[in-house]
Write a protein that holds these residues in place. Structure first.
Motif, short mmCIF file in Angstrom:
data_model
loop_
_atom_site.label_atom_id
_atom_site.label_comp_id
_atom_site.label_asym_id
_atom_site.label_seq_id
_atom_site.Cartn_x
_atom_site.Cartn_y
_atom_site.Cartn_z
N LYS A 1 0.82 -1.21 0.00
CA LYS A 1 0.00 0.00 0.00
C LYS A 1 0.85 1.26 0.00
O LYS A 1 0.54 2.24 -0.68
N VAL A 2 1.95 1.23 0.77
CA VAL A 2 2.85 2.39 0.82
C VAL A 2 3.43 2.67 -0.56
O VAL A 2 3.42 3.81 -1.03
N MET A 3 3.92 1.64 -1.22
CA MET A 3 4.53 1.81 -2.54
C MET A 3 3.48 2.19 -3.59
O MET A 3 3.74 3.02 -4.46
N GLN A 4 2.30 1.62 -3.49
CA GLN A 4 1.25 1.96 -4.45
C GLN A 4 0.84 3.42 -4.31
O GLN A 4 0.71 4.14 -5.31
N ASN A 5 0.68 3.87 -3.07
CA ASN A 5 0.32 5.28 -2.83
C ASN A 5 1.42 6.22 -3.32
O ASN A 5 1.15 7.27 -3.91
N VAL B 1 -0.38 2.14 -11.62
CA VAL B 1 0.28 0.98 -11.01
C VAL B 1 -0.39 -0.32 -11.46
O VAL B 1 -1.58 -0.53 -11.24
N VAL B 2 0.39 -1.16 -12.11
CA VAL B 2 -0.05 -2.51 -12.47
C VAL B 2 0.33 -3.44 -11.32
O VAL B 2 1.52 -3.64 -11.06
N ARG B 3 -0.64 -3.97 -10.62
CA ARG B 3 -0.38 -4.82 -9.46
C ARG B 3 -0.43 -6.29 -9.83
O ARG B 3 -1.23 -6.73 -10.63
#
Length: 266
Positions: free
Chosen positions: A66-70, A79-81
Motif C-alpha cells: 500500500k505504501v509503494m502503491q500510494n 500501477v499494475v499490481r
C-alpha cells in the motif's frame, strides 16, 4: 570613453549570456527528458510474492504494498499490481509488463518487488528483470530510466546475479570475444538502476508502518522528489540507515543511468 565603456559592457554581457546558455544546454543534456504528456502516461509494476506462512507476514506485506502503491500513484504512475504468486512465477508478469502499450508514451518506469514470509528459500535471478526491460526485449523503453526496487526478507527470496561468482575466480584478461556469441550492446542494458538491501541481512519491520526499507524510501521520495534526482534520493535513503540501529544497509545492485532523472521538472 563612454562609448568604449558601453562596448565593453555589451561584449561582457554577451559573453556571460552565451556562457549561461551553454551551461543551461549542458545541464539539460545531462537529464532525462520529462514532459507533461509523458508524466500523464507513466506506468509502474508492483509485484507482491504472497507465499505467507503466517497472517503477520501477510499484514506486513500488505502495508508495504500500500505504501509503494500510494507513493507511485502520487508520482503520477498508473500501477499494475501483481500478487498471489511465488518467486518462480515472476517471469510472466515481467514479460507482460514489457509489452504494455503505455511504455511507448511514458518517460520512465518503476518496477517494485516485495517478497515476504515464504515457506522456503526460492531463487529468482534479478537479471530476469534487466533482460525483460532492456532495449532488445523492450524497445519502447529505449533511453528511458528504469527504476527497480526490491525488498526481500532474508530466507524467503534469494536474488542471484548470473555469473558473478565464477567470473571473479578467473583472470579476465584471458577472455576474448568470439564470433559465435550474440552479445548485447552496452546501450541495451543502460538507463537502469536497482535499489535493494544488501544480501544476507535481515529485514526490519514496524508493526504499524511496515518494513524500514520501504518506509525510508517513501519518506525520502516524498520530501525530495521536487528538488533532487533519483540517485541522490537513494543516497539519502542509504544515509538514513547509517544511524539506524540495525545491520541493514541498502545498496545499488546495478546502476547504468547515464543522466540525472528528476521525477518532476519545471
Amino acid at each position: 570613453r563612454c562609448c568604449f565603456c558601453f562596448t565593453l559592457k555589451e561584449v561582457f554581457l554577451s559573453s556571460v549570456t552565451s556562457e549561461m546558455e551553454n551551461v543551461s544546454f549542458h545541464f539539460v543534456s545531462q537529464i532525462y527528458p520529462v514532459t507533461q504528456q509523458s508524466q500523464s502516461n507513466r506506468i509502474a509494476l508492483l509485484i507482491n510474492t504472497e507465499t505467507f506462512t503466517t497472517s503477520l507476514y501477510k499484514c506486513r506485506a500488505v502495508k508495504d504494498e500500500k505504501v509503494m502503491q500510494n507513493l507511485l500513484q502520487t508520482l503520477g504512475y498508473e500501477v499494475v499490481r501483481c500478487g498471489d504468486i511465488t518467486a518462480k512465477m515472476i517471469d510472466k508478469p515481467l514479460k507482460e509488463f514489457s509489452e504494455h502499450p503505455k511504455l511507448a508514451l511514458t518517460d520512465s518506469v518503476f518496477v517494485t518487488l516485495v517478497c515476504y514470509g515464504g515457506t522456503g528459500t526460492e531463487e529468482f535471478e534479478i537479471d530476469q528483470i534487466f533482460q525483460h526491460l532492456n532495449t532488445k526485449n523492450c524497445p519502447a523503453l529505449k533511453d528511458k530510466p528504469k527504476i527497480i526496487i526490491i525488498h526481500a526478507c532474508r530466507g524467503v527470496c534469494v536474488f542471484v546475479s548470473v555469473g558473478e561468482e565464477s567470473a571473479d575466480l578467473l583472470d579476465r584478461k584471458q577472455f576474448v570475444p568470439t564470433d559465435d556469441i550474440e552479445s548485447l550492446s552496452v546501450n541495451s542494458v543502460k538507463d537502469m538502476i536497482c535499489f535493494c538491501l544488501l544480501a544476507d541481512t535481515g529485514s526490519y519491520k514496524h508493526e504499524t508502518y511496515g518494513s524500514a526499507f520501504i518506509q525510508h524510501i517513501f519518506e525520502a521520495v516524498r520530501k525530495h522528489c521536487l528538488t533532487d534526482d533519483i540517485e541522490e534520493i537513494f543516497r539519502m535513503v542509504m544515509q538514513s540507515f547509517e544511524e539506524f540501529p540495525s545491520e541493514q544497509m541498502p545498496t545499488k545492485e546495478r546502476d547504468t543511468l547515464t543522466k540525472r532523472f528528476y521525477l518532476f521538472q519545471s
